[in-house]
Design an enzyme around this catalytic site. Sequence first.
Site, PDB file in Angstrom:
ATOM      1  N   THR A 126       0.763  -1.044  -0.080  1.00 58.74           N
ATOM      2  CA  THR A 126       0.057  -0.103  -0.011  1.00 58.74           C
ATOM      3  C   THR A 126       0.955   1.324   0.008  1.00 58.74           C
ATOM      4  O   THR A 126       2.028   1.065   0.480  1.00 58.74           O
ATOM      5  CB  THR A 126      -1.057   0.178   1.126  1.00 58.74           C
ATOM      6  OG1 THR A 126      -1.723   1.152   1.413  1.00 58.74           O
ATOM      7  CG2 THR A 126      -0.318  -0.365   2.589  1.00 58.74           C
TER       8      THR A 126
ATOM      9  N   SER B 113      -0.949   3.343  10.806  1.00 58.23           N
ATOM     10  CA  SER B 113      -1.853   2.276  11.516  1.00 58.23           C
ATOM     11  C   SER B 113      -1.124   0.932  11.660  1.00 58.23           C
ATOM     12  O   SER B 113      -0.318   0.720  11.067  1.00 58.23           O
ATOM     13  CB  SER B 113      -2.978   2.289  10.746  1.00 58.23           C
ATOM     14  OG  SER B 113      -3.052   1.405   9.598  1.00 58.23           O
TER      15      SER B 113
ATOM     16  N   TYR C  52      -2.226  -1.804  10.819  1.00 55.28           N
ATOM     17  CA  TYR C  52      -2.716  -2.490   9.333  1.00 55.28           C
ATOM     18  C   TYR C  52      -1.619  -1.878   8.454  1.00 55.28           C
ATOM     19  O   TYR C  52      -0.748  -2.934   7.828  1.00 55.28           O
ATOM     20  CB  TYR C  52      -4.267  -1.876   8.909  1.00 55.28           C
ATOM     21  CG  TYR C  52      -3.942  -1.870   7.131  1.00 55.28           C
ATOM     22  CD1 TYR C  52      -4.003  -3.391   6.582  1.00 55.28           C
ATOM     23  CD2 TYR C  52      -3.973  -0.951   6.490  1.00 55.28           C
ATOM     24  CE1 TYR C  52      -3.962  -3.244   5.137  1.00 55.28           C
ATOM     25  CE2 TYR C  52      -4.102  -0.903   5.034  1.00 55.28           C
ATOM     26  CZ  TYR C  52      -3.904  -2.123   4.503  1.00 55.28           C
ATOM     27  OH  TYR C  52      -3.839  -2.154   3.102  1.00 55.28           O
ATOM     28  N   HIS C  53      -1.527  -0.591   8.550  1.00 54.59           N
ATOM     29  CA  HIS C  53      -0.291  -0.111   7.429  1.00 54.59           C
ATOM     30  C   HIS C  53       1.069  -0.782   7.771  1.00 54.59           C
ATOM     31  O   HIS C  53       1.930  -1.084   6.867  1.00 54.59           O
ATOM     32  CB  HIS C  53      -0.242   1.255   7.163  1.00 54.59           C
ATOM     33  CG  HIS C  53      -1.617   2.002   6.498  1.00 54.59           C
ATOM     34  ND1 HIS C  53      -2.621   2.347   6.964  1.00 54.59           N
ATOM     35  CD2 HIS C  53      -1.880   2.118   5.142  1.00 54.59           C
ATOM     36  CE1 HIS C  53      -3.416   2.804   6.064  1.00 54.59           C
ATOM     37  NE2 HIS C  53      -2.960   2.676   5.098  1.00 54.59           N
TER      38      HIS C  53
ATOM     39  N   LYS D 183       1.755  -4.348   6.364  1.00 55.44           N
ATOM     40  CA  LYS D 183       2.188  -4.139   4.856  1.00 55.44           C
ATOM     41  C   LYS D 183       3.835  -4.102   4.929  1.00 55.44           C
ATOM     42  O   LYS D 183       4.487  -4.339   4.191  1.00 55.44           O
ATOM     43  CB  LYS D 183       1.518  -3.144   3.968  1.00 55.44           C
ATOM     44  CG  LYS D 183       0.114  -3.193   4.437  1.00 55.44           C
ATOM     45  CD  LYS D 183      -0.760  -4.557   3.716  1.00 55.44           C
ATOM     46  CE  LYS D 183      -1.012  -4.739   2.465  1.00 55.44           C
ATOM     47  NZ  LYS D 183      -1.941  -5.756   2.199  1.00 55.44           N
TER      48      LYS D 183
HETATM   49  P1  NAD Z   1     -11.100  -7.171   1.057  1.00 52.92           P
HETATM   50  O1  NAD Z   1     -11.276  -7.214   2.301  1.00 52.92           O
HETATM   51  O2  NAD Z   1     -12.270  -6.800   0.137  1.00 52.92           O
HETATM   52  O3  NAD Z   1     -10.652  -8.595   0.278  1.00 52.92           O
HETATM   53  C1  NAD Z   1      -9.676  -9.305   0.961  1.00 52.92           C
HETATM   54  C2  NAD Z   1      -9.950 -10.704   0.769  1.00 52.92           C
HETATM   55  O4  NAD Z   1      -8.770 -11.515   1.590  1.00 52.92           O
HETATM   56  C3  NAD Z   1     -11.030 -11.310   1.652  1.00 52.92           C
HETATM   57  O5  NAD Z   1     -12.077 -12.025   0.692  1.00 52.92           O
HETATM   58  C4  NAD Z   1     -10.853 -12.062   2.775  1.00 52.92           C
HETATM   59  O6  NAD Z   1     -11.697 -13.178   2.882  1.00 52.92           O
HETATM   60  C5  NAD Z   1      -9.488 -12.783   2.166  1.00 52.92           C
HETATM   61  N1  NAD Z   1      -8.487 -12.988   3.131  1.00 52.92           N
HETATM   62  C6  NAD Z   1      -8.171 -12.160   4.133  1.00 52.92           C
HETATM   63  N2  NAD Z   1      -7.235 -13.000   5.120  1.00 52.92           N
HETATM   64  C7  NAD Z   1      -6.908 -14.146   4.574  1.00 52.92           C
HETATM   65  C8  NAD Z   1      -6.416 -15.290   4.875  1.00 52.92           C
HETATM   66  N3  NAD Z   1      -5.646 -15.387   6.011  1.00 52.92           N
HETATM   67  N4  NAD Z   1      -6.592 -16.492   4.214  1.00 52.92           N
HETATM   68  C9  NAD Z   1      -6.958 -16.583   2.762  1.00 52.92           C
HETATM   69  N5  NAD Z   1      -7.974 -15.330   2.477  1.00 52.92           N
HETATM   70  C10 NAD Z   1      -7.831 -14.327   3.528  1.00 52.92           C
HETATM   71  O7  NAD Z   1      -9.852  -6.146   0.478  1.00 52.92           O
HETATM   72  P2  NAD Z   1      -9.528  -5.609  -0.674  1.00 52.92           P
HETATM   73  O8  NAD Z   1      -9.918  -3.981  -0.690  1.00 52.92           O
HETATM   74  O9  NAD Z   1      -9.868  -6.403  -2.069  1.00 52.92           O
HETATM   75  O10 NAD Z   1      -7.928  -5.436  -0.511  1.00 52.92           O
HETATM   76  C11 NAD Z   1      -7.046  -6.433  -1.105  1.00 52.92           C
HETATM   77  C12 NAD Z   1      -5.733  -6.083  -0.789  1.00 52.92           C
HETATM   78  O11 NAD Z   1      -5.338  -4.972  -1.590  1.00 52.92           O
HETATM   79  C13 NAD Z   1      -5.279  -6.114   0.594  1.00 52.92           C
HETATM   80  O12 NAD Z   1      -4.140  -6.597   0.754  1.00 52.92           O
HETATM   81  C14 NAD Z   1      -5.190  -4.734   0.773  1.00 52.92           C
HETATM   82  O13 NAD Z   1      -4.128  -4.339   1.843  1.00 52.92           O
HETATM   83  C15 NAD Z   1      -4.526  -4.078  -0.468  1.00 52.92           C
HETATM   84  N6  NAD Z   1      -5.257  -2.766  -0.769  1.00 52.92           N
HETATM   85  C16 NAD Z   1      -6.374  -2.431  -0.966  1.00 52.92           C
HETATM   86  C17 NAD Z   1      -6.594  -1.187  -1.359  1.00 52.92           C
HETATM   87  C18 NAD Z   1      -8.136  -0.464  -1.303  1.00 52.92           C
HETATM   88  O14 NAD Z   1      -8.537   0.635  -1.682  1.00 52.92           O
HETATM   89  N7  NAD Z   1      -9.174  -1.596  -1.425  1.00 52.92           N
HETATM   90  C19 NAD Z   1      -5.778  -0.202  -1.597  1.00 52.92           C
HETATM   91  C20 NAD Z   1      -4.346  -0.705  -1.430  1.00 52.92           C
HETATM   92  C21 NAD Z   1      -3.954  -1.713  -1.034  1.00 52.92           C
HETATM   93  N1  USQ Z   2     -11.304  10.121   6.047  1.00 53.39           N
HETATM   94  C1  USQ Z   2     -12.019  11.123   6.274  1.00 53.39           C
HETATM   95  N2  USQ Z   2     -13.203  10.888   6.073  1.00 53.39           N
HETATM   96  C2  USQ Z   2     -13.778   9.657   6.185  1.00 53.39           C
HETATM   97  C3  USQ Z   2     -12.834   8.454   6.192  1.00 53.39           C
HETATM   98  C4  USQ Z   2     -11.646   9.003   5.770  1.00 53.39           C
HETATM   99  O1  USQ Z   2     -11.558  12.230   6.007  1.00 53.39           O
HETATM  100  O2  USQ Z   2     -15.043   9.483   6.409  1.00 53.39           O
HETATM  101  C5  USQ Z   2      -9.624  10.284   5.549  1.00 53.39           C
HETATM  102  C6  USQ Z   2      -8.654   9.728   6.683  1.00 53.39           C
HETATM  103  O3  USQ Z   2      -8.538  10.344   7.945  1.00 53.39           O
HETATM  104  C7  USQ Z   2      -7.501   9.802   5.901  1.00 53.39           C
HETATM  105  C8  USQ Z   2      -7.970   9.702   4.224  1.00 53.39           C
HETATM  106  O4  USQ Z   2      -9.247  10.014   4.386  1.00 53.39           O
HETATM  107  O5  USQ Z   2      -6.643  10.906   5.999  1.00 53.39           O
HETATM  108  C9  USQ Z   2      -7.997   8.262   3.816  1.00 53.39           C
HETATM  109  O6  USQ Z   2      -8.533   7.441   4.497  1.00 53.39           O
HETATM  110  P1  USQ Z   2      -9.216   6.158   3.894  1.00 53.39           P
HETATM  111  O7  USQ Z   2     -10.181   5.364   4.903  1.00 53.39           O
HETATM  112  O8  USQ Z   2      -9.992   6.533   2.585  1.00 53.39           O
HETATM  113  O9  USQ Z   2      -8.004   5.047   3.226  1.00 53.39           O
HETATM  114  P2  USQ Z   2      -7.015   4.412   4.241  1.00 53.39           P
HETATM  115  O10 USQ Z   2      -7.329   4.239   5.657  1.00 53.39           O
HETATM  116  O11 USQ Z   2      -5.583   4.873   3.738  1.00 53.39           O
HETATM  117  O12 USQ Z   2      -7.244   3.054   3.651  1.00 53.39           O
HETATM  118  C10 USQ Z   2      -7.686   2.555   2.305  1.00 53.39           C
HETATM  119  C11 USQ Z   2      -7.735   0.895   2.064  1.00 53.39           C
HETATM  120  C12 USQ Z   2      -6.321   0.295   2.427  1.00 53.39           C
HETATM  121  C13 USQ Z   2      -5.377   0.792   1.432  1.00 53.39           C
HETATM  122  C14 USQ Z   2      -5.299   2.395   1.367  1.00 53.39           C
HETATM  123  C15 USQ Z   2      -4.232   2.820   0.474  1.00 53.39           C
HETATM  124  O13 USQ Z   2      -8.890   0.711   3.108  1.00 53.39           O
HETATM  125  O14 USQ Z   2      -6.602  -1.086   2.443  1.00 53.39           O
HETATM  126  O15 USQ Z   2      -4.090   0.254   1.946  1.00 53.39           O
HETATM  127  O16 USQ Z   2      -6.497   2.954   1.326  1.00 53.39           O
HETATM  128  S1  USQ Z   2      -3.405   4.196   1.111  1.00 53.39           S
HETATM  129  O17 USQ Z   2      -4.170   5.196   1.539  1.00 53.39           O
HETATM  130  O18 USQ Z   2      -2.475   4.676  -0.189  1.00 53.39           O
HETATM  131  O19 USQ Z   2      -2.458   3.565   2.171  1.00 53.39           O
END
Ligand code: NAD
Ligand code: USQ
Length: 384
Positions: free
Chosen positions: A144, A179, A181-182, A185
């Site tokens: 990410t 976070s 979470y981040h 990664k």
């Molecule tokens: P999502 O929650 O929609 O999908 C993740 C899937 O992985 C789910 O179906 C879940 O059941 C499966 N999963 C989780 N842990 C598992 C495990 N231990 N074994 C098998 N399956 C498992 O999430 P998403 O939005 O599709 O994100 C997918 C990936 O992309 C993540 O790694 C996330 O960090 C990354 N990512 C997402 C975004 C975004 O904006 N959605 C942005 C940047 C990075």
């Molecule tokens: N934010 C608001 N209002 C809201 C929700 C969020 O102002 O209602 C703000 C947050 O404080 C933050 C920004 O918007 O400053 C982004 O938050 P977000 O929830 O849209 O995104 P983030 O938490 O960064 O996570 C999402 C995905 C994650 C992915 C990440 C990419 O959930 O899986 O890794 O985006 S990145 O942001 O580039 O790290």
Amino acid sequence: MKVLVIGGDGYCGWATALYLSNRGYEVAILDSLVRRHWDMELCVETLTPIAPIQTRLQRWKDLTGKTIDLFVGDINNYPFLEKTLLKFEPAAIVHFGEQRSAPFSMIDREHAVMTQTNNVVGTLNLLYIIRDHFPDCHLVKLGTMGEYGTPNIDIEEGYITIEHNGRKDTLPYPKQPGSFYHLSKVHDSHNIHFACKIWGVRATDLNQGVVYGVLTEETGMDELLINRLDYDGVFGTALNRFCIQAAVGHPLTVYGKGGQTRAFLDIRDTVRCVELAIANPADKGQFRVFNQFTEMFGVGNLAMMVKKAATTMGLDVEIAHLDNPRIEMEEHYFNAKNTQLIDLGLNPHYLSDSLLDSLLNFAIKYKNRVDDQQILPQVKWARG
Ligand code: NAD
Ligand code: USQ
């Protein structure tokens, strides 16, 4: 080419699995379905109703004649993972299978531990499988952009060349995530980099920005193939949330001043980027890092864009500024490079062209499914 999509029942994984299948790849999905379980635990639901994975895959087969194999299980379960991979024998593994919400990871100790265990151990298991059984397999891992945080200098793609006391080296770019979470990664990235160095694993870390949009060519083919659209305070991203809030007449929930800048991309570009990475694999022993995004926006500007687009549809939208539940810089420099995927042939989609079709129209169509209780944020970064 055989491609295993881990996390293929999730948002990015589902769109990617169908896209690759449509392009002629032999695709299998591995997913524990744990995301559906987390939604139930939090009493939240995607705005768009998603069908069970078996129904989705059957529909895909009926429509296109293409089969996507399904393996339901957890990558933290090593015997299951080993058995699955030995059966499918992938040439590339696309790994989306992680807990991906920053607020989820900040709920309490249990959720932080769960997030890091799930993500870091799962990825480590994959690295061992690749070492022991598939040394040529290309790991395409979703990282990410948030791994970098918000440094006061330009963000490079994974590495930075530094001159220090008369000596020079190219080093991993410093990481300052916001976070647990981040952070998971970042830990993954370090483990993968190390495995590339010591075992010659080939890997691409896709440092992806925030993904938006419901529609891809494939998921738009049929209602049963529809992708998820999360809007709740835990899994909903700011942009999704703003669109749904606009649809139901809730003031847009900008946290603080809205001066936070993030990187973004359309889901149609996510699937294409993954294909570009697979089709142009990393070399043996190479830990390659691509910044996977197409545009950068401030959160306040996003709210303004949603308001403007919603106004053209006759919606009356207010923008609110809430106390920020997160601990993050209110305003900061943010300028990231993203040339490598463009150089490989990515033709970006732009938010200004997708906001209506791929977000606001869905928000309006399904607005009767919105649960008002899930709109305001409930998870705080600070203690107590
Ligand atoms: P999502 O929650 O929609 O999908 C993740 C899937 O992985 C789910 O179906 C879940 O059941 C499966 N999963 C989780 N842990 C598992 C495990 N231990 N074994 C098998 N399956 C498992 O999430 P998403 O939005 O599709 O994100 C997918 C990936 O992309 C993540 O790694 C996330 O960090 C990354 N990512 C997402 C975004 C975004 O904006 N959605 C942005 C940047 C990075
Ligand atoms: N934010 C608001 N209002 C809201 C929700 C969020 O102002 O209602 C703000 C947050 O404080 C933050 C920004 O918007 O400053 C982004 O938050 P977000 O929830 O849209 O995104 P983030 O938490 O960064 O996570 C999402 C995905 C994650 C992915 C990440 C990419 O959930 O899986 O890794 O985006 S990145 O942001 O580039 O790290």
